[in-house]
Enzyme design. Structure first.
Site, PDB file in Angstrom:
ATOM      1  N   HIS A   1      -5.739   5.779   0.769  1.00  0.00           N
ATOM      2  CA  HIS A   1      -5.143   4.360   0.167  1.00  0.00           C
ATOM      3  C   HIS A   1      -5.456   3.215   1.489  1.00  0.00           C
ATOM      4  O   HIS A   1      -5.436   2.243   1.554  1.00  0.00           O
ATOM      5  CB  HIS A   1      -3.867   4.281  -0.310  1.00  0.00           C
ATOM      6  CG  HIS A   1      -3.787   3.084  -1.461  1.00  0.00           C
ATOM      7  ND1 HIS A   1      -4.358   2.075  -1.347  1.00  0.00           N
ATOM      8  CD2 HIS A   1      -2.728   2.987  -2.402  1.00  0.00           C
ATOM      9  CE1 HIS A   1      -4.105   1.244  -2.347  1.00  0.00           C
ATOM     10  NE2 HIS A   1      -2.934   2.138  -3.213  1.00  0.00           N
TER      11      HIS A   1
ATOM     12  N   ASP B   1      -8.656   0.741  -2.172  1.00  0.00           N
ATOM     13  CA  ASP B   1      -7.829   0.408  -3.157  1.00  0.00           C
ATOM     14  C   ASP B   1      -7.969   0.885  -4.515  1.00  0.00           C
ATOM     15  O   ASP B   1      -9.015   1.582  -4.798  1.00  0.00           O
ATOM     16  CB  ASP B   1      -7.855  -1.154  -3.060  1.00  0.00           C
ATOM     17  CG  ASP B   1      -7.564  -2.079  -1.896  1.00  0.00           C
ATOM     18  OD1 ASP B   1      -6.663  -1.409  -1.181  1.00  0.00           O
ATOM     19  OD2 ASP B   1      -8.161  -3.199  -1.709  1.00  0.00           O
TER      20      ASP B   1
END
Length: 446
Positions: free
Chosen positions: A418, A422
């Site tokens: 992450h 995204d």
């Protein structure tokens, strides 16, 4: 008989420091040999049968000093690997070895390294015991060079056995010959992946509960290193997993129609992983960050985008999980990908994988479905940014065009970093893969 040191001193006085020159003694004649004194080979020729009887050493055709022995060292393994564990010796002291014959195996964090004999000779001494940590350049054994010793005359024995011979007379003298002990078989050496079974400590059963024995087995270096890397991945990456499901009907139909044709023409079995590999490569064109990675100090501060795709395929072996790499997978078609997967898988399962096969990789595919896994969350293979997990295909009721139908369905899991991806990029990528699999014809479109 003069000692070797006395002969050497005589040679030095005669200003021949590097060779003997027709030195005559009462027992033998040392012929001129162009060789350093430290590695001198002298041929002894008895002057008479009486001299030969007086000196037992004269019956030897030649002798060597200690300097003639060759030291076998730990070979260089890789820039990132400086040590390993000597797993086992394949030869014993006194055995004849041929040039380049494997005599020992060293287990490293990633692969097994073979130790080969630099030349033919007899193994004189083992300097390191099995299950010992060794470093590159360390002395392992000494070898006495020489021509290959004649192999046991098994063929001659077979010929003698096959030749017709009259049956022996049944007498008391012939009975011992009939019961002559058979030659002892050489004990089979342990396989590369196995080790002697550990001692089992069992306590007497209480109240009929049963055996409560325990075994303790030391973990091999590969499994230890794999555990360290996986834990490092969990501590470094901001891992998150997104799921989806895919209808495998179209791919299964296509494979069923053409697998025999492909096998006859190319000798390659058409599998399912090649479809997912191709689908991921095409999906990366729309979401290139999936094929990127983070580099730099303190966890990384630079994103590296790549124009090539090196796909790591997870392969389970008895020693642990390895991920050989398909280089430039974007240039291969389905058959080429399947061929590469098959070759790398065979090398991994037979312990023939090399460091070059494992180095690099920009994206990983792990197929837990071959073992029946229904769903799971794979761990990112750093420094990569994502890994796709495939699972078992199961017949499930799904809604198709407003109707309930039974379809072969598979769950897909994409674990991603992450810090780099995204949710939008990760979900978009996985949906693209799903669309390519549910309609493989899309892979042919520009």
């Amino acid at each position: 008989m003069p000692s070797f040191s006395a002969l050497r001193s005589t040679a030095l006085r005669l200003n021949h420091p590097s060779s003997f020159s027709h030195l005559q003694t009462s027992s033998c004649r040392l012929f001129h040999v162009k060789a350093p004194i430290t590695g001198l080979i002298a041929r002894q020729t008895p002057r008479s049968s009486h001299a030969a009887a007086s000196y037992p050493l004269l019956s030897l055709h030649q002798w060597r000093s200690y300097a003639d022995s060759v030291t076998i060292k730990v070979p260089p393994m890789a820039e990132s690997i400086s040590e390993g564990t000597l797993k086992q010796w394949l030869k014993e002291v006194g055995e004849q070895v041929e040039q380049d014959e494997e005599i020992a195996t060293i287990e490293t964090d990633k692969i097994d390294v073979a130790v080969n004999a630099p030349q033919a000779g007899i193994l004189k001494e083992l300097l390191v015991e099995a299950d010992t940590t060794v470093t590159v350049g360390q002395d392992l054994a000494t070898l006495e060079p020489g021509e290959g010793a004649p192999k046991p005359a098994k063929e001659e024995t077979k010929k003698e056995e096959s030749a017709p011979s009259p049956p022996p007379k049944k007498t008391e003298e012939s009975k011992p010959a009939e019961k002559a002990p058979q030659p002892k078989k050489v004990a089979e050496k342990p396989k590369a992946e196995t080790s002697p079974p550990p001692t089992t400590h069992s306590a007497p059963a209480a109240d009929g509960i049963g055996n409560r024995g325990e075994q303790r087995v030391k973990m091999n270096r590969m499994r230890l290193r794999t555990g360290e890397r996986l834990k490092q991945s969990q501590n470094t990456a901001a891992s998150l997993t997104t799921f989806n499901e895919v209808d495998m009907s179209a791919v299964m139909e296509m494979r069923s129609l053409y697998k025999n044709v492909v096998l006859e023409k190319t000798g390659v079995k058409l599998g399912f992983v090649s479809f997912f590999t191709k689908a991921c490569i095409l999906a990366m064109k729309d979401v290139p960050v999936v094929n990127a990675s983070i580099e730099g100090p303190n966890g990384g501060d630079t994103i590296v985008y790549r124009d090539y795709v090196d796909v790591s395929i997870a392969v389970a072996t008895e020693k642990g999980l390895v991920t050989p790499v398909i280089r430039n997978a974007e240039t291969l078609d389905l058959v080429g990908i399947d061929k590469a997967i098959s070759e790398l898988g065979e090398k991994a399962r037979h312990g023939k994988i090399t460091l070059e096969d494992l180095a690099g990789g920009t994206f990983t595919i792990s197929n837990g479905g071959v073992f029946g896994s229904l769903m799971g969350t794979p761990i990112i293979n750093l420094p990569q940014s994502a890994v796709l997990g495939l699972h078992a295909t199961k017949q499930r009721p799904v809604v198709v065009n407003g109707k309930i139908e039974i379809r072969p369905m598979m769950y897909l899991a994409l674990t991603y970093d992450h810090r780099l991806l995204d949710g939008r990029e990760a979900v978009t990528f996985l949906v693209k893969v799903k669309e390519y699999i549910e309609d493989p014809r899309r892979m042919l479109l520009p």
